[in-house]
Design a protein around this motif. Structure first.
Motif, PDB file in Angstrom:
ATOM      1  N   ASN A  40     -56.102 -34.022  53.533  1.00  0.00           N
ATOM      2  CA  ASN A  40     -56.938 -33.780  54.483  1.00  0.00           C
ATOM      3  C   ASN A  40     -58.108 -32.101  53.790  1.00  0.00           C
ATOM      4  O   ASN A  40     -57.005 -31.174  53.071  1.00  0.00           O
ATOM      5  CB  ASN A  40     -56.444 -33.576  55.352  1.00  0.00           C
ATOM      6  N   VAL A  41     -59.206 -32.471  54.977  1.00  0.00           N
ATOM      7  CA  VAL A  41     -60.273 -30.645  53.907  1.00  0.00           C
ATOM      8  C   VAL A  41     -60.307 -30.746  55.805  1.00  0.00           C
ATOM      9  O   VAL A  41     -61.537 -31.355  56.168  1.00  0.00           O
ATOM     10  CB  VAL A  41     -61.253 -31.752  53.374  1.00  0.00           C
ATOM     11  N   LYS A  42     -60.311 -29.747  56.446  1.00  0.00           N
ATOM     12  CA  LYS A  42     -60.369 -29.448  57.369  1.00  0.00           C
ATOM     13  C   LYS A  42     -61.804 -29.578  57.449  1.00  0.00           C
ATOM     14  O   LYS A  42     -61.955 -30.213  58.351  1.00  0.00           O
ATOM     15  CB  LYS A  42     -59.964 -28.077  57.094  1.00  0.00           C
ATOM     16  N   GLU A  43     -62.821 -28.940  57.098  1.00  0.00           N
ATOM     17  CA  GLU A  43     -64.322 -29.108  57.314  1.00  0.00           C
ATOM     18  C   GLU A  43     -64.277 -30.676  57.372  1.00  0.00           C
ATOM     19  O   GLU A  43     -65.279 -30.477  57.825  1.00  0.00           O
ATOM     20  CB  GLU A  43     -64.856 -28.429  56.695  1.00  0.00           C
ATOM     21  N   GLN A  44     -63.950 -31.533  56.635  1.00  0.00           N
ATOM     22  CA  GLN A  44     -64.351 -33.406  56.354  1.00  0.00           C
ATOM     23  C   GLN A  44     -63.862 -33.685  57.812  1.00  0.00           C
ATOM     24  O   GLN A  44     -64.269 -34.148  58.725  1.00  0.00           O
ATOM     25  CB  GLN A  44     -64.156 -33.957  55.464  1.00  0.00           C
ATOM     26  N   GLU A  45     -62.706 -33.450  57.927  1.00  0.00           N
ATOM     27  CA  GLU A  45     -61.949 -34.051  58.828  1.00  0.00           C
ATOM     28  C   GLU A  45     -62.423 -32.988  60.369  1.00  0.00           C
ATOM     29  O   GLU A  45     -63.132 -34.484  61.200  1.00  0.00           O
ATOM     30  CB  GLU A  45     -60.056 -33.468  58.930  1.00  0.00           C
ATOM     31  N   SER A  46     -62.736 -32.431  60.436  1.00  0.00           N
ATOM     32  CA  SER A  46     -63.737 -31.934  61.498  1.00  0.00           C
ATOM     33  C   SER A  46     -64.685 -32.527  61.785  1.00  0.00           C
ATOM     34  O   SER A  46     -65.162 -33.446  63.065  1.00  0.00           O
ATOM     35  CB  SER A  46     -63.555 -30.283  61.375  1.00  0.00           C
ATOM     36  N   ARG A  49     -63.730 -36.243  63.234  1.00  0.00           N
ATOM     37  CA  ARG A  49     -63.561 -36.577  64.403  1.00  0.00           C
ATOM     38  C   ARG A  49     -64.808 -36.154  65.414  1.00  0.00           C
ATOM     39  O   ARG A  49     -64.438 -36.575  66.858  1.00  0.00           O
ATOM     40  CB  ARG A  49     -62.639 -34.849  65.058  1.00  0.00           C
ATOM     41  N   TYR A  92     -60.245 -42.101  57.908  1.00  0.00           N
ATOM     42  CA  TYR A  92     -60.593 -40.989  56.677  1.00  0.00           C
ATOM     43  C   TYR A  92     -60.645 -41.523  56.048  1.00  0.00           C
ATOM     44  O   TYR A  92     -60.418 -41.511  54.885  1.00  0.00           O
ATOM     45  CB  TYR A  92     -59.564 -39.961  57.774  1.00  0.00           C
TER      46      TYR A  92
END
Length: 255
Positions: A40-46, A49, A92
């Motif tokens: 999981n890549v935090k920036e992508q997930e953010s 979402r 995702y």
């Protein structure tokens, strides 16, 4: 017909059989597990979402006819999303899989309000085809696509059994995501059409494989079919890599 109790029992069986990275001896599946399923890549997930919240929390009213049953429904985008939309983790996953495998063209059956479509449109894929049977729901999704300015989304409206083959023949997709009709006879129709009209498709994802006895039996038939060299069970979906250069194998992976 869907059975929550059946699905729950199937989930318990899945959890008891599910493998993680330490159990995998196939280099391809090991990499898929670590770089797609678990990574999981935090920036992508953010960002994704945020997109999801913007789309799925709308109180816009929808009055539509179910294309399979003919029954009419009145609801809101928010309620429809809570009932039929995939969870963020699975949407995702689609995004990550496309990028990892470098798929260029994707075909999806069952647009609904367009959440999975938009996740996939954020990937590196250059062309996303999406098929929806309900004109009313398709209009809602189209509005979302226009707001997000995704010109590479090709939306097709009409009975999916009628539009699937023409779209398949034109798109020649690398990845096909089947999520429009959870019946074994329809899955058989899809797979036969793919073999005939898009034989070079690299990956097929079937959603809700444990949704009912019928779907579970259909998935078991696919797993046992020697024509499909690699199959993977994520519980929420089954993945087929029809041309993977390996001896016939099936994996149940923790998701």
């Amino acid at each position: 017909m869907a059975s929550p109790f059946f699905t729950f029992i199937q989930y318990l069986k899945y959890r008891s059989r599910g493998l993680n990275a330490h159990d995998l001896h196939s280099p391809f599946v090991f990499e898929l597990y670590n770089k797609v399923i678990r990574k999981n890549v935090k920036e992508q997930e953010s960002a994704l979402r945020k997109l999801r919240k913007q789309i799925a929390n709308s109180d816009t009213q929808i009055d539509y006819q179910d294309p399979k049953t003919g029954e009419r429904w009145q609801t809101t985008v928010r309620k429809l999303a809570s009932r039929v939309a995939s969870r963020h983790s699975f949407s995702y996953f689609l995004f990550k899989l496309i990028n990892h495998q470098q798929y260029e063209t994707v075909l999806e059956t069952g647009t609904s309000i367009g959440l999975n479509t938009l996740y996939m449109a954020q990937s590196q894929a250059s062309s996303i085809w999406t098929l929806e049977g309900s004109p009313e729901i398709a209009r809602i999704a189209k509005g979302h696509f226009e707001v997000m300015a995704h010109a590479h989304i090709h939306q097709v409206t009409g009975q999916v059994r009628d539009t699937f083959v023409p779209s398949l023949r034109e798109a020649q997709p690398d990845l096909i995501f089947l999520d429009a009709d959870h019946r074994s006879e329809t899955i058989t129709f899809y797979l036969d059409a793919i073999q005939k009209y898009s034989p070079d498709t690299q990956c097929i994802i079937i959603h809700d494989i444990h949704w009912s006895h019928d779907m579970s039996n259909s998935w078991k038939t696919i797993v046992d079919d020697p024509a499909y060299s690699l199959t993977i069970d994520l519980f929420q979906a089954g993945i087929i890599f029809p041309h993977h250069p390996m001896k016939k194998q099936h994996f149940v992976l923790k998701f």
